[in-house]
Design an enzyme around this catalytic site. Structure first.
Site, PDB file in Angstrom:
ATOM      1  N   ALA A   1       0.835  -1.199   0.000  1.00  0.00           N
ATOM      2  CA  ALA A   1       0.000   0.000   0.000  1.00  0.00           C
ATOM      3  C   ALA A   1       0.869   1.248   0.000  1.00  0.00           C
ATOM      4  O   ALA A   1       1.952   1.268   0.577  1.00  0.00           O
ATOM      5  CB  ALA A   1      -0.915  -0.009   1.220  1.00  0.00           C
TER       6      ALA A   1
ATOM      7  N   GLY B   1       0.555  -5.505   0.560  1.00  0.00           N
ATOM      8  CA  GLY B   1      -0.426  -5.608  -0.512  1.00  0.00           C
ATOM      9  C   GLY B   1       0.180  -6.040  -1.825  1.00  0.00           C
ATOM     10  O   GLY B   1      -0.491  -6.679  -2.647  1.00  0.00           O
TER      11      GLY B   1
ATOM     12  N   GLU C   1       0.237  -9.735  -1.556  1.00  0.00           N
ATOM     13  CA  GLU C   1      -1.129 -10.238  -1.683  1.00  0.00           C
ATOM     14  C   GLU C   1      -1.569 -10.229  -3.144  1.00  0.00           C
ATOM     15  O   GLU C   1      -2.259 -11.147  -3.608  1.00  0.00           O
ATOM     16  CB  GLU C   1      -2.075  -9.391  -0.819  1.00  0.00           C
TER      17      GLU C   1
ATOM     18  N   GLU D   1       2.554  -6.401   7.935  1.00  0.00           N
ATOM     19  CA  GLU D   1       1.491  -5.581   8.533  1.00  0.00           C
ATOM     20  C   GLU D   1       1.456  -5.645  10.049  1.00  0.00           C
ATOM     21  O   GLU D   1       1.065  -4.670  10.712  1.00  0.00           O
ATOM     22  CB  GLU D   1       0.129  -6.002   7.974  1.00  0.00           C
TER      23      GLU D   1
END
Length: 647
Positions: free
Chosen positions: A56, A97, A100, A120
């Protein structure tokens, strides 16, 4: 080389290729076009060549852009549901992210040195876009727990021959990714990660064991919630995804995550100094360290670890031999623990040049002194450095309390003088206070900050003042700790209260570790320099008994030979009783809550004064100093953030 049947979709967003809303929107459009194009049979998704994605975009934290469509979950669903195979070509970092997103692809090819991870938890969160559901399906529960709860990235070479990575390449993964995309297109419809089953038959037992391990220490909410989500991966995918999402939303609002996120952003802001412009940095290709004691040896190791040659100066052959022995012992310990190879140890030691001659420092671009904490001694060192160092070389002092402007006056080049205050042990502690003197040149300051980063330190700018930021606040913290003991608390109760609060060590254990004689010498100097200087005489009485801490086997606590485990001391209890009687203090019971409130209040109050005087640029810089250098719990954000939260 072009491949008309394979669409290669790359994205660029410096500095870490973050998945901002603009990037997500462009990727979604490119994917849609590739899926609709009849000539395209497969898709390769890649980053900017240097790195896949750091996850992110941190600049969107706390803004509506973070969840604006297409949000990351929607983009990931688009990739995974593609009727044409999608291959992720991974280089550099592939984190959060970004990882992911890569797991949603149908295949993954990675360079051997690529690093993959879900960090995270370090922000008090868990992966919020399916990471807790897809990683167990690709790696199994045990390794998923290690990566998600540990939060550390893993090199691709360690993930070879797992369902996570189809292929691992020595260099550029793109040719292999394209070949795999073409082969996958010919093999039929792609297999989605979400349709895989978790390979472990005993998911509940493994997760229960992981929870038990966590609860043996200080279990923060995020790791425990992550394990709950990982356990749910053994069941229905959508159910697990919903559980993960709910946990993520709750953790975002938790005080622990808010504290960790504040600490994260504060650390990144610390290196920014307004008003300096953008002058070119000075070259630093060789360093000199003056003084090879515990601190000087540790500083030398910092430079050697960064690949910088070091000239180490001592006053006599015996002292130089001891310094070389200290540095060798540090590296031998790392070899023994498996943290360093013998070859790497020898390579680093080969960069060290011991000397007794001041003239041998002439080739260094930066000199840092780590001699005895005496103004007269340091002034003499800087007068000598001024004579031997080349023009433009940076002259740095490691002083923790002394006036850098006065030291600079002993040179003909005060613009080259600044402080680089390392924390002991210098090769371990992350904090570096870079102290800007009245005349310090902007390019010298910025060079020192950049060097701190090169050394792997968290560098914070401080202004001149006794104790700068950290030790100035520490004096008030310790002043309050002694007041608490004088009023009725035992040193062990004070330590226990703040350690339960989250501090790495209580004030009395820290004092024993550092050496009680260190602060004793500082108090003596302050009393000599400041008529009327007031401070508890209790620690002086302790030092007069020769109880300097762990190095003497006794301090505020007793220690058995070869052990650092503190034990209550009858001698100290009697000393405290006599001291209270002399003060006329009648002991009263103190609660742990009062102890914590007064100690944290002392830190925050002095922090406010430091800000008012301009010794620190920002309140968040003070938080960075205490989190990185003084064991303040990162999940509480720092003393200023904590004070602002509790009032």
């Amino acid at each position: 080389m072009t491949h008309p049947d394979v669409a290669v979709i790359g994205f660029t967003n410096p500095p870490v290729n973050g998945l901002s809303h603009a990037v997500r929107a462009r990727l979604a459009i490119a994917l849609e076009e590739a899926i609709a194009n009849p000539s395209v049979r497969a898709i390769v998704l890649t980053g900017d060549g240097r790195q896949f994605s750091g996850g992110a975009d941190i600049r969107e934290f706390g803004t509506e852009a973070k969840d604006r469509a297409p949000n990351l979950r929607q983009l990931i669903a688009q990739v995974e549901s593609s009727p044409k195979p999608v291959v992720a070509a991974i280089t550099g970092i592939c984190l959060g992210g970004g990882f992911e997103l890569a797991m949603a692809a149908h295949h993954r090819v990675a360079a051997r040195d690529a690093r993959l991870g879900l960090p995270e938890v370090k922000l008090g969160l868990l992966p919020g876009a399916g990471g807790t559901q897809r990683l167990p399906r690709l790696l199994g529960v045990e390794r998923a727990i290690d990566m998600i709860v540990g939060g550390e990235p893993v090199a691709a070479r360690r993930l070879e021959a797992t369902p996570l990575l189809d292929r691992v390449t020595e260099g550029d993964p793109m040719p292999e990714a394209i070949a795999l995309a073409q082969a996958s297109a010919a093999a039929g419809p792609p297999r989605r990660t979400r349709d895989r089953r978790v390979p472990d038959p005993d998911v509940a037992e493994r997760c229960a064991a992981a929870r038990h391990r966590l609860r043996q220490g200080r279990a923060l909410p995020a790791p425990l919630r992550a394990i709950d989500a990982i356990e749910a991966s053994a069941g229905d995918f959508e159910t697990g995804l919903a559980l993960e999402r709910q946990a993520f939303l709750e953790l975002v609002e938790s005080p622990e995550s808010k504290g960790l996120r504040h600490a994260f952003f504060a650390e990144r802001a610390a290196g920014k100094v307004p008003g300096l412009g953008d002058p070119p940095l000075r070259p630093v290709t060789r360093a000199a360290v003056i003084g090879g004691g515990t601190m000087g040896s540790g500083i030398a190791v910092c430079f050697l670890n960064a690949g910088l040659p070091v000239t180490l100066l001592e006053t006599d052959a015996a002292a130089l031999d001891r310094a070389i022995g200290r540095i060798g012992a540090i590296y031998d310990g790392q070899v023994k623990k498996g943290k360093l190879t013998v070859e790497e140890r020898d390579r680093r030691l080969a960069l060290l040049t011991p000397t007794l001659q001041w003239d041998d420092l002439v080739t260094a671009d930066l000199a840092i002194e780590a001699v005895f904490e005496s103004m007269e001694v340091k002034e003499d060192v800087f007068a000598r450095l001024d004579r031997v160092m080349t023009p433009g070389a940076i002259l740095a002092t490691n002083t923790s309390t002394l006036d850098i402007d006065r030291i600079a006056e002993r040179t003909s080049r005060p613009g080259d003088v600044l402080g680089m205050h390392f924390f002991s042990p210098a090769h371990v502690m992350r904090l570096l206070e870079v102290v800007r003197g009245r005349a310090t040149a902007p390019d010298a300051l910025l060079t020192a900050l950049a060097l701190g980063k090169r050394l792997g330190k968290v560098a914070v700018v401080a202004g001149v003042g006794d104790g700068f930021i950290g030790n100035r606040m520490l004096e008030q913290y310790m002043r309050q700790a002694f007041a608490l003991v004088e009023e009725g608390a035992a040193p062990s109760q004070v330590d226990r209260a703040v350690e339960t609060f989250g501090m790495a060590m209580g004030p009395f254990r820290v004092s024993d570790l550092v050496g009680n004689d260190v602060s004793w010498a500082i108090r003596k100097r302050r009393r000599a320099e400041r008529p009327g200087y007031q401070f508890s005489t209790l620690p002086d009485r302790l030092c007069e008994l020769g109880r300097f801490g762990q190095k003497t086997g006794d301090g505020w606590y007793d220690y058995t030979e070869g052990s650092r485990e503190p034990r209550e001391s009858a001698v100290v209890a009697e000393l405290i009783a006599r001291h209270r009687a002399a003060l006329g203090s009648v002991p009263r019971p103190l609660t742990d809550q009062e102890i914590v409130a007064r100690l944290m209040g002392a830190l925050a109050s002095e922090g406010e004064r430091i800000l008012e005087e301009g010794v620190a640029l920002r309140a968040s810089d003070i938080d960075v100093v205490y989190v990185a250098g003084y064991g303040f719990p990162a999940w509480r954000g720092g003393p200023m953030f904590y004070a602002g939260r509790v009032g």
